[in-house]
Design a protein around this motif. Structure first.
Motif, mmCIF file in Angstrom:
data_model
loop_
_atom_site.group_PDB
_atom_site.id
_atom_site.type_symbol
_atom_site.label_atom_id
_atom_site.label_comp_id
_atom_site.label_asym_id
_atom_site.label_seq_id
_atom_site.Cartn_x
_atom_site.Cartn_y
_atom_site.Cartn_z
ATOM 1 N N GLU A 51 31.588 50.303 40.368
ATOM 2 C CA GLU A 51 32.350 50.718 39.200
ATOM 3 C C GLU A 51 31.740 52.024 38.708
ATOM 4 O OE1 GLU A 51 35.166 50.128 37.052
ATOM 5 O OE2 GLU A 51 35.344 48.927 38.827
ATOM 6 N N ALA A 52 32.532 53.062 38.563
ATOM 7 C CA ALA A 52 32.046 54.357 38.064
ATOM 8 C C ALA A 52 32.457 54.488 36.601
ATOM 9 C CB ALA A 52 32.631 55.488 38.895
ATOM 10 N N TYR A 63 30.398 46.587 31.825
ATOM 11 C CA TYR A 63 30.382 47.244 33.143
ATOM 12 C C TYR A 63 29.898 46.281 34.221
ATOM 13 C CZ TYR A 63 30.330 51.630 30.382
ATOM 14 O OH TYR A 63 30.590 52.644 29.506
ATOM 15 N N ILE A 64 28.833 45.557 33.923
ATOM 16 C CA ILE A 64 28.253 44.641 34.907
ATOM 17 C C ILE A 64 29.201 43.465 35.166
ATOM 18 C CG2 ILE A 64 26.352 43.035 35.324
ATOM 19 C CD1 ILE A 64 24.594 45.141 33.764
ATOM 20 N N ALA A 65 29.797 42.935 34.108
ATOM 21 C CA ALA A 65 30.768 41.840 34.288
ATOM 22 C C ALA A 65 31.929 42.307 35.162
ATOM 23 C CB ALA A 65 31.274 41.354 32.929
ATOM 24 N N GLN A 66 32.422 43.513 34.907
ATOM 25 C CA GLN A 66 33.521 44.053 35.702
ATOM 26 C C GLN A 66 33.086 44.265 37.152
ATOM 27 O OE1 GLN A 66 35.066 47.758 34.168
ATOM 28 N NE2 GLN A 66 36.768 47.793 35.617
ATOM 29 N N ALA A 67 31.912 44.846 37.377
ATOM 30 C CA ALA A 67 31.421 45.082 38.742
ATOM 31 C C ALA A 67 31.242 43.770 39.502
ATOM 32 C CB ALA A 67 30.118 45.869 38.701
ATOM 33 N N ASN A 68 30.694 42.758 38.848
ATOM 34 C CA ASN A 68 30.504 41.457 39.507
ATOM 35 C C ASN A 68 31.838 40.802 39.859
ATOM 36 O OD1 ASN A 68 27.730 41.676 39.447
ATOM 37 N ND2 ASN A 68 27.488 40.442 37.607
ATOM 38 N N GLY A 79 27.655 43.733 43.119
ATOM 39 C CA GLY A 79 28.416 44.653 42.278
ATOM 40 C C GLY A 79 27.451 45.489 41.467
ATOM 41 N N CYS A 80 27.823 46.738 41.204
ATOM 42 C CA CYS A 80 27.002 47.585 40.343
ATOM 43 C C CYS A 80 27.896 48.601 39.654
ATOM 44 C CB CYS A 80 25.895 48.285 41.129
ATOM 45 S SG CYS A 80 26.475 49.547 42.268
ATOM 46 N N ALA A 81 27.362 49.184 38.607
ATOM 47 C CA ALA A 81 28.049 50.261 37.909
ATOM 48 C C ALA A 81 27.204 51.521 38.036
ATOM 49 C CB ALA A 81 28.250 49.904 36.438
ATOM 50 N N VAL A 82 27.866 52.643 38.273
ATOM 51 C CA VAL A 82 27.200 53.945 38.267
ATOM 52 C C VAL A 82 27.655 54.622 36.980
ATOM 53 C CG1 VAL A 82 26.928 56.170 39.409
ATOM 54 C CG2 VAL A 82 27.080 54.078 40.766
ATOM 55 N N VAL A 83 26.700 54.797 36.067
ATOM 56 C CA VAL A 83 26.999 55.251 34.718
ATOM 57 C C VAL A 83 26.519 56.679 34.533
ATOM 58 C CG1 VAL A 83 26.678 54.758 32.264
ATOM 59 C CG2 VAL A 83 26.719 52.868 33.922
ATOM 60 N N LYS A 84 27.437 57.550 34.138
ATOM 61 C CA LYS A 84 27.103 58.958 33.931
ATOM 62 C C LYS A 84 26.170 59.117 32.739
ATOM 63 C CE LYS A 84 29.061 63.580 33.475
ATOM 64 N NZ LYS A 84 27.746 64.091 33.285
ATOM 65 N N ARG A 97 22.843 46.835 37.407
ATOM 66 C CA ARG A 97 23.315 45.510 37.822
ATOM 67 C C ARG A 97 22.509 44.510 37.011
ATOM 68 N NH1 ARG A 97 20.662 47.755 42.159
ATOM 69 N NH2 ARG A 97 22.540 48.049 43.347
ATOM 70 N N ASP A 98 22.959 43.275 36.964
ATOM 71 C CA ASP A 98 22.190 42.268 36.244
ATOM 72 C C ASP A 98 20.996 41.839 37.094
ATOM 73 O OD1 ASP A 98 23.201 40.332 38.088
ATOM 74 O OD2 ASP A 98 24.903 39.961 36.774
#
Length: 135
Positions: A51-52, A63-68, A79-84, A97-98
Motif C-alpha cells: 500500500e503506497a 494503513y497496516i489494516a488495509q495492507a494486511n 502486507g506493508c505500507a510505504v509511507v511518504k 507493518r505490524d
C-alpha cells in the motif's frame, strides 16, 4: 486529473514503482484498483502486498489494516505500507507493518538463511558479504 489528492497518490505510487524497478524488481508495477477485493497499490515487492500512502496526516493503524487485508486478497504472505515522508525523497519513505507480520517475515528469513548455510555455506557467505558491503 480533477482530484488533487488522487493525483498526489498516483504520483507517489509511480515514484515507488520507479524506485522498486531500479533497486529491487524491474517488473514492479501499479495495480488496477479492484474495490472490496483490492490487492494493494503495487505489485512486485517480493512476498508483499504494498500500500503506497502520501497523506498529510499519517494513520499507521489504518494503513497496516488495509495492507494486511489486501495481502490476503493478493495471496501474498505479507502486507506493508510505504509511507511518504514530508519533504523527503522516495528512498527515505517509511515501510511499516505490524509486529506480528514482521516476526513472521524475520522468522522466514532466518529459516531460509539457515537452510542456505546448510546447503551451500560458501554461497551464503558470499551473499552475506556482498549485502553487508551494500548497506
Amino acid at each position: 486529473m480533477a482530484n488533487p489528492s488522487k493525483a498526489k497518490g498516483t504520483a507517489w505510487e509511480s515514484d515507488v514503482v520507479a524506485y522498486l524497478r531500479e533497486k529491487h524488481n524491474p517488473a514492479a508495477r501499479r495495480n488496477v484498483q479492484m474495490g472490496s477485493k483490492d490487492i494493494g497499490d503495487i505489485d512486485g515487492y517480493y512476498l508483499h502486498a504494498l500500500e503506497a500512502k502520501a497523506e498529510k496526516e499519517i494513520t499507521l493503524s489504518s494503513y497496516i489494516a488495509q495492507a494486511n487485508r489486501e495481502a490476503i486478497h493478493a495471496g501474498a504472505p505479507f502486507g506493508c505500507a510505504v509511507v511518504k515522508r514530508r519533504m523527503k525523497g522516495t528512498r527515505d519513505a517509511y515501510v511499516v507493518r505490524d509486529l506480528a507480520t514482521d516476526v513472521r517475515l524475520i522468522n522466514r528469513l532466518k529459516i531460509m538463511e539457515e537452510a542456505l548455510q546448510d546447503a551451500d555455506f560458501g554461497r551464503w557467505f558470499d551473499i552475506d558479504e556482498e549485502l553487508r558491503e551494500a548497506a
